[in-house]
Write a protein that holds these residues in place. Structure first.
Motif, PDB file in Angstrom:
ATOM      1  N   PRO A  92       0.810  -1.224   0.000  1.00 61.66           N
ATOM      2  CA  PRO A  92       0.000   0.000   0.000  1.00 61.66           C
ATOM      3  C   PRO A  92       0.843   1.274   0.000  1.00 61.66           C
ATOM      4  N   LEU A  93       1.883   1.331   0.851  1.00 59.73           N
ATOM      5  CA  LEU A  93       2.724   2.528   0.917  1.00 59.73           C
ATOM      6  C   LEU A  93       3.506   2.716  -0.379  1.00 59.73           C
ATOM      7  N   THR A  94       4.003   1.626  -0.949  1.00 62.69           N
ATOM      8  CA  THR A  94       4.702   1.710  -2.233  1.00 62.69           C
ATOM      9  C   THR A  94       3.786   2.284  -3.305  1.00 62.69           C
ATOM     10  N   THR A  95       2.538   1.856  -3.301  1.00 58.87           N
ATOM     11  CA  THR A  95       1.575   2.347  -4.287  1.00 58.87           C
ATOM     12  C   THR A  95       1.341   3.843  -4.128  1.00 58.87           C
ATOM     13  N   VAL A  96       1.175   4.303  -2.892  1.00 60.72           N
ATOM     14  CA  VAL A  96       0.926   5.724  -2.626  1.00 60.72           C
ATOM     15  C   VAL A  96       2.129   6.569  -3.034  1.00 60.72           C
ATOM     16  N   VAL A  97       3.312   6.147  -2.619  1.00 54.66           N
ATOM     17  CA  VAL A  97       4.526   6.923  -2.903  1.00 54.66           C
ATOM     18  C   VAL A  97       4.776   7.006  -4.406  1.00 54.66           C
ATOM     19  N   MET A  98       4.739   5.867  -5.084  1.00 55.41           N
ATOM     20  CA  MET A  98       5.013   5.857  -6.519  1.00 55.41           C
ATOM     21  C   MET A  98       3.892   6.523  -7.302  1.00 55.41           C
ATOM     22  N   GLY A  99       2.669   6.443  -6.783  1.00 54.10           N
ATOM     23  CA  GLY A  99       1.562   7.149  -7.425  1.00 54.10           C
ATOM     24  C   GLY A  99       1.755   8.653  -7.368  1.00 54.10           C
ATOM     25  N   ALA A 100       2.251   9.154  -6.232  1.00 54.04           N
ATOM     26  CA  ALA A 100       2.503  10.588  -6.095  1.00 54.04           C
ATOM     27  C   ALA A 100       3.619  11.044  -7.029  1.00 54.04           C
ATOM     28  N   VAL A 101       4.682  10.249  -7.132  1.00 54.62           N
ATOM     29  CA  VAL A 101       5.786  10.589  -8.041  1.00 54.62           C
ATOM     30  C   VAL A 101       5.305  10.542  -9.488  1.00 54.62           C
ATOM     31  N   LEU A 107       3.776  13.173 -14.625  1.00 56.45           N
ATOM     32  CA  LEU A 107       2.728  13.409 -15.618  1.00 56.45           C
ATOM     33  C   LEU A 107       2.515  14.904 -15.835  1.00 56.45           C
ATOM     34  N   VAL A 108       2.591  15.675 -14.753  1.00 59.39           N
ATOM     35  CA  VAL A 108       2.481  17.131 -14.872  1.00 59.39           C
ATOM     36  C   VAL A 108       3.608  17.668 -15.749  1.00 59.39           C
ATOM     37  N   LEU A 109       4.833  17.190 -15.514  1.00 60.75           N
ATOM     38  CA  LEU A 109       5.973  17.617 -16.329  1.00 60.75           C
ATOM     39  C   LEU A 109       5.791  17.206 -17.784  1.00 60.75           C
ATOM     40  N   GLN A 110       5.279  15.999 -17.990  1.00 61.07           N
ATOM     41  CA  GLN A 110       5.062  15.505 -19.348  1.00 61.07           C
ATOM     42  C   GLN A 110       4.003  16.332 -20.079  1.00 61.07           C
ATOM     43  N   TYR A 133      -3.967   8.926 -24.340  1.00 58.36           N
ATOM     44  CA  TYR A 133      -2.767   8.110 -24.529  1.00 58.36           C
ATOM     45  C   TYR A 133      -2.287   7.530 -23.202  1.00 58.36           C
ATOM     46  N   TRP A 134      -2.123   8.385 -22.182  1.00 59.45           N
ATOM     47  CA  TRP A 134      -1.587   7.910 -20.915  1.00 59.45           C
ATOM     48  C   TRP A 134      -2.589   7.045 -20.157  1.00 59.45           C
TER      49      TRP A 134
END
Length: 275
Positions: free
Chosen positions: A50-59, A64-67, A143-144
């Motif tokens: 769960p924590l891995t999902t939250v952290v990587m989801g935030a990154v 995606l904003v940069l893209q 696309y994404w």
């Protein structure tokens, strides 16, 4: 006389790469990292799923904003986003299976239907599923979203086939490689629609990369080679950096050559000798 575009008005070019050989190489590397990095963070580093999902989801949201803010294809931003989606897609499927007890056939069906819905909506709005004109916010959003579903679907379908058949990592690797070879045959031998073949291959590279990652990283007692998630993730990330770095250099040189050519053309037009 047609009106030229003012120099200060920025134009958006295609923001995703063409499916060249280097594209597919990095795609497989990225999907492999998605499998091994998710295991590395959730199990080896002890973060938990769960924590891995939250952290990587935030990154992922950050990149995606940069893209979306970029006005052309930027290899570094694009491929980091793909790697992050690979990790998040793996985490989503694993959360459903391991955390909520959702059967793999159910998640495979749901993700498959979801991908079809995205494709239908994309085609209805834009009239095509081509990746050669991803130059508006709406097209890029489609696309994404499709990319996310392909990773989640590929993970679920790959795990389903692996668990239902029990064939092992290496035979599974050969199975998915054979599927991609069949898609290539349909495309280049029988001239089947290129867009359909692209997305079919894109889905298949996910379980292919996952099988490769598991084969390399899992213990020999489980049918793997025992290299480990840390080494596998590091080596594949380094390979991605090399290929993407070479691509970035090539793009900069091509852009510089085009700019020099445009400047020279303007100079010649303005030169008295050209009259």
């Amino acid at each position: 006389m047609p009106r030229s575009t003012p120099a200060h008005v920025a134009t958006v070019r295609n923001k995703v790469p063409d499916p060249t050989a280097s594209f597919w190489i990095v795609k497989v590397l990225a999907t492999t990292v998605g499998e091994t990095a998710a295991d590395l963070m959730s199990e080896t580093l002890g973060l938990g799923l769960p924590l891995t999902t939250v952290v990587m989801g935030a990154v992922l949201v950050l990149f995606l904003v940069l893209q979306f803010r970029a006005r052309s294809y930027r290899p570094s931003v694009y491929w980091v986003t793909v790697v992050l989606i690979s990790i998040v897609g793996t985490c989503i499927t694993d959360n459903l299976t391991d955390g909520l007890g959702v059967p793999l056939w159910t998640s495979t069906t749901v993700f498959g239907v979801g991908l079809v819905v995205v494709f239908l909506a994309w085609h209805r709005v834009e009239g095509t599923l081509s990746i050669h004109r991803i130059d508006t916010v709406r097209r890029e959003a489609f696309y994404w979203l499709a990319i996310l579903f392909t990773f989640a679907l590929g993970t679920a379908a790959g795990d389903l086939i692996g668990e239902q058949t029990g064939i092992g990592y290496f035979p599974a690797l050969l199975l998915f490689a054979g599927g991609i070879a069949l898609v290539a045959l349909l495309r280049f031998g029988l001239r089947v629609d290129g867009v359909a073949c692209f997305w079919a291959a894109y889905v298949l590279t996910r379980p292919l990369g996952a099988s490769l990652g598991d084969l390399l990283s899992q213990p020999t007692s489980d049918g793997g080679l025992g290299i480990g998630t840390i080494t596998t993730s590091t080596v594949f990330l380094a390979a991605i950096l090399v290929v993407v770095g070479a691509t970035s250099v090539r793009l900069r040189r091509s852009s510089a050559a085009l700019t020099d050519g445009s400047v020279e053309a303007v100079r010649l037009r303005r030169s008295p000798a050209a009259d």
